[in-house]
Design a protein around this motif. Structure first.
Motif, PDB file in Angstrom:
ATOM      1  N   ALA A 259       5.057 -17.698 -12.260  1.00 14.32           N
ATOM      2  CA  ALA A 259       3.891 -18.600 -12.833  1.00 14.32           C
ATOM      3  C   ALA A 259       2.548 -17.971 -12.752  1.00 14.32           C
ATOM      4  N   THR A 260       2.192 -17.047 -11.763  1.00 14.61           N
ATOM      5  CA  THR A 260       0.887 -16.499 -11.632  1.00 14.61           C
ATOM      6  C   THR A 260       1.105 -15.008 -11.492  1.00 14.61           C
ATOM      7  N   ALA A 261      -0.030 -14.080 -12.021  1.00 14.70           N
ATOM      8  CA  ALA A 261       0.086 -12.689 -11.829  1.00 14.70           C
ATOM      9  C   ALA A 261      -0.152 -12.467 -10.328  1.00 14.70           C
ATOM     10  N   VAL A 262       0.108 -11.221  -9.829  1.00 10.18           N
ATOM     11  CA  VAL A 262       0.171 -10.845  -8.576  1.00 10.18           C
ATOM     12  C   VAL A 262      -1.544 -10.526  -8.336  1.00 10.18           C
ATOM     13  N   LYS A 263      -1.934 -10.978  -6.966  1.00 12.48           N
ATOM     14  CA  LYS A 263      -3.298 -10.873  -6.393  1.00 12.48           C
ATOM     15  C   LYS A 263      -3.295  -9.815  -5.539  1.00 12.48           C
ATOM     16  N   LEU A 264      -3.971  -8.737  -5.863  1.00 12.74           N
ATOM     17  CA  LEU A 264      -3.966  -7.496  -4.991  1.00 12.74           C
ATOM     18  C   LEU A 264      -5.024  -7.619  -3.799  1.00 12.74           C
ATOM     19  N   GLU A 265      -4.615  -7.368  -2.706  1.00 14.62           N
ATOM     20  CA  GLU A 265      -5.809  -7.418  -1.747  1.00 14.62           C
ATOM     21  C   GLU A 265      -5.785  -5.758  -0.995  1.00 14.62           C
ATOM     22  N   GLY A 266      -7.191  -5.549  -0.632  1.00 11.92           N
ATOM     23  CA  GLY A 266      -7.622  -4.285  -0.160  1.00 11.92           C
ATOM     24  C   GLY A 266      -7.209  -3.072  -1.085  1.00 11.92           C
ATOM     25  N   ASP A 267      -6.989  -1.732  -0.678  1.00  9.66           N
ATOM     26  CA  ASP A 267      -6.524  -0.790  -1.607  1.00  9.66           C
ATOM     27  C   ASP A 267      -5.132  -0.742  -1.745  1.00  9.66           C
ATOM     28  N   MET A 268      -4.860   0.048  -2.806  1.00 10.86           N
ATOM     29  CA  MET A 268      -3.618  -0.120  -3.396  1.00 10.86           C
ATOM     30  C   MET A 268      -2.436   0.392  -2.307  1.00 10.86           C
ATOM     31  N   ASP A 269      -2.792   1.457  -1.488  1.00 13.59           N
ATOM     32  CA  ASP A 269      -2.150   1.832  -0.647  1.00 13.59           C
ATOM     33  C   ASP A 269      -1.758   0.710   0.409  1.00 13.59           C
ATOM     34  N   GLY A 270      -2.487  -0.410   0.543  1.00 19.67           N
ATOM     35  CA  GLY A 270      -1.996  -1.404   1.582  1.00 19.67           C
ATOM     36  C   GLY A 270      -1.325  -2.578   0.958  1.00 19.67           C
ATOM     37  N   ASN A 271      -0.942  -2.336  -0.495  1.00 20.85           N
ATOM     38  CA  ASN A 271      -0.452  -3.512  -1.211  1.00 20.85           C
ATOM     39  C   ASN A 271       1.248  -3.080  -1.025  1.00 20.85           C
ATOM     40  N   ARG A 272       1.996  -4.077  -0.739  1.00 24.28           N
ATOM     41  CA  ARG A 272       3.380  -3.940  -0.737  1.00 24.28           C
ATOM     42  C   ARG A 272       3.902  -3.834  -2.074  1.00 24.28           C
ATOM     43  N   ARG A 273       3.346  -4.636  -3.277  1.00 24.99           N
ATOM     44  CA  ARG A 273       3.887  -4.689  -4.654  1.00 24.99           C
ATOM     45  C   ARG A 273       2.915  -4.044  -5.397  1.00 24.99           C
ATOM     46  N   ARG A 274       3.379  -3.238  -6.324  1.00 26.55           N
ATOM     47  CA  ARG A 274       2.476  -2.546  -7.188  1.00 26.55           C
ATOM     48  C   ARG A 274       2.374  -3.432  -8.477  1.00 26.55           C
ATOM     49  N   PRO A 275       1.127  -3.562  -9.223  1.00 24.07           N
ATOM     50  CA  PRO A 275       1.025  -4.369 -10.493  1.00 24.07           C
ATOM     51  C   PRO A 275       1.790  -3.811 -11.385  1.00 24.07           C
ATOM     52  N   ARG A 276       2.639  -4.412 -12.363  1.00 27.86           N
ATOM     53  CA  ARG A 276       3.369  -4.292 -13.127  1.00 27.86           C
ATOM     54  C   ARG A 276       2.870  -4.325 -14.786  1.00 27.86           C
ATOM     55  N   LEU A 277       2.840  -3.231 -15.331  1.00 24.98           N
ATOM     56  CA  LEU A 277       2.236  -2.906 -16.568  1.00 24.98           C
ATOM     57  C   LEU A 277       3.263  -2.655 -17.859  1.00 24.98           C
ATOM     58  N   LEU A 278       2.880  -3.578 -18.563  1.00 23.86           N
ATOM     59  CA  LEU A 278       3.895  -3.504 -19.886  1.00 23.86           C
ATOM     60  C   LEU A 278       3.054  -2.692 -20.912  1.00 23.86           C
ATOM     61  N   ILE A 279       3.443  -1.568 -21.500  1.00 26.32           N
ATOM     62  CA  ILE A 279       3.065  -1.122 -22.919  1.00 26.32           C
ATOM     63  C   ILE A 279       4.010  -1.275 -24.083  1.00 26.32           C
ATOM     64  N   VAL A 280       3.438  -2.163 -24.844  1.00 30.87           N
ATOM     65  CA  VAL A 280       4.174  -2.706 -25.885  1.00 30.87           C
ATOM     66  C   VAL A 280       3.994  -1.418 -27.308  1.00 30.87           C
ATOM     67  N   SER A 281       5.217  -0.826 -27.261  1.00 36.46           N
ATOM     68  CA  SER A 281       5.182   0.188 -28.212  1.00 36.46           C
ATOM     69  C   SER A 281       5.505  -0.069 -29.783  1.00 36.46           C
TER      70      SER A 281
END
Length: 443
Positions: A259-281
């Motif tokens: 239902a909701t996109a990930v909300k990142l906290e702190g720097d990327m090294d401290g996030n358990r889950r990486r944001p997912r990027l879709l490249i529409v080809s």
């Protein structure tokens, strides 16, 4: 005579004189009631016999037709409505000749002559004389919505902005108790969107063009209600439902869990889950020529990258993929329509082709994203990132004066900037856009 005397004697012995009087009065009243009943029952048949058909005496109705910027539609309620496919006519009984006939092409892009040329014309015809109305072959107890699958149906963008969203806006209030009458039917289109059609209607779609029967209803909407803006619903001015409600409806219909996109906290090294990027080809026009390079750069920024071409047939599968992502990017085109499946607060990045399509691109996806609760970013490519530099000499007007091509008409403009152009993204320059998307996911 003897029998009568014997009967009287028995009667007298069985009842007293007062009882005999009471019985006489009761018999008189009983005969009176029986006679009255016969009069009441048979009186209606004393004149001309009533017709046997229930539908032979139509009831008055209420007809309201609207001519709006993108569509014409008529709402018919509380009457005797008979649909004859052979004559492409919706007959309705009218108590007075005040309501004139109307002709409607039930597709929501009426300003586009080319699109409308493929849409079947239907007459909405009020009739005062009930004898002029064809007799019913099939009676229906629920309302109907009549709409067309002509025009630009088959293009994913137009499927949603011209048909699916207007159909949702028009039919959702019936909560499934409505029948869809489709003109200019495309069987593959119905199959493609069958999940949504079944979510909006509890009944099978009727291919009205090929019906021999006269279908009868008491409530019909001819045409669809549509916002003048793309991928939008006029909420709350003209609809009780918003485009956000539509997106919730999609998630429910296709069982999309995010239902909701990930909300990142702190720097990327401290996030358990990486944001997912879709490249529409894209494989035909406006394709990325360096997709792998773009994906490598995105991964270096800690994105989890998915590359996929929009599936024009399997809506469920591609919808699930889009819904699983936090950021979606692609060159301007119908594939970006799948942003409707993105979770709340997700980010859409639209890559603007060279040539000045900015206004159309923003109208198609930039503006609608605001009401969908999707954050919007855009990246405008430079001439050097366009494959057109390999097709035309440096001094050519296509590269130096796109407005001169535009003056030759839409078809000429489209043939060059939308159909001949691919994109070689400058990853160092585009990197800043992906960093901005990461920043938004922290907010």
């Amino acid at each position: 005579m003897g029998e009568k005397m014997m009967y009287d004697t028995i009667f007298a012995r069985s009842f007293s004189r007062s009882d005999q009087k009471k019985l006489g009065y009761g018999a008189f009243l009983g005969c009176l009631l029986i006679a009255l009943s016969f009069c009441l029952v048979f009186r209606p048949y004393s004149g001309d016999p009533l017709p046997l058909r229930v539908d032979s005496v139509p009831k008055p109705m209420k007809l309201v037709c609207n001519s709006e910027e993108r569509s014409d539609f008529c709402v018919i309620n509380g009457g005797d409505i008979r649909i004859d496919a052979k004559s492409s006519t919706v007959f309705i009984y009218a108590s007075s000749p005040e309501n004139s006939s109307r002709v409607i092409r039930p597709y929501t892009r009426k300003e586009d002559a080319y699109a409308m040329s493929t849409v079947r014309e239907w007459s909405v015809k009020p009739v005062v004389d009930s004898n002029m109305i064809p007799q019913c072959n099939q009676n229906h107890s629920v309302p109907a919505v009549l709409f067309s699958l002509g025009g630009y149906s088959g293009n994913n963008y137009h499927d949603f902005t011209d048909i699916i969203i207007p159909l949702y806006s028009t039919a959702r209030l019936f909560d499934g108790q409505v029948k869809f009458l489709v003109t200019n039917r495309n069987q593959w289109w119905v199959k493609k969107f069958q999940i949504l059609l079944h979510k909006l209607s509890n009944y099978e779609v009727i291919d009205i063009d090929n019906e021999e029967s006269i279908h009868c209803f008491t409530s019909v909407i001819v045409g669809l209600k549509r916002s003048p803006r793309e991928l939008s619903i006029d909420y709350p001015s003209k609809s009780p439902y918003s485009i956000k409600d539509f997106r919730k409806f999609l998630r429910s219909a296709y069982s999309l869990n995010k239902a909701t996109a990930v909300k990142l906290e702190g720097d990327m090294d401290g996030n358990r889950r990486r944001p997912r990027l879709l490249i529409v080809s894209r494989n035909r026009t406006r394709a990325f020529t360096n997709t792998e390079e773009i994906a490598w750069m995105a991964r270096s920024l800690s994105y989890e990258v998915v590359v996929a071409e929009a599936n024009s047939r399997n809506v469920q599968r591609f919808g699930e993929m889009v819904n699983s992502c936090d950021v979606m990017m692609g060159v301007h085109g119908a594939g970006l329509t799948n942003m409707v499946f993105l979770p709340e607060n997700a980010i859409l990045i639209q890559i603007m082709p060279f040539g000045g399509v900015d206004w159309a691109a923003r109208a198609a996806f930039g503006e609608p994203s605001k009401d969908m609760n999707i954050r919007y970013l855009e990246y405008k490519i430079k001439k050097e990132e366009s494959s057109l530099i390999q097709q035309y000499p440096p001094e050519h007007e296509v590269l130096n004066n796109p407005s001169s091509v535009w003056k030759q008409g839409w078809l000429a403009f489209k043939a060059v900037y939308l159909e001949k152009q691919d994109v070689n993204l400058d990853v160092n320059r585009f990197r800043h856009t992906l960093l901005k998307a990461l920043k938004l996911l922290h907010e």
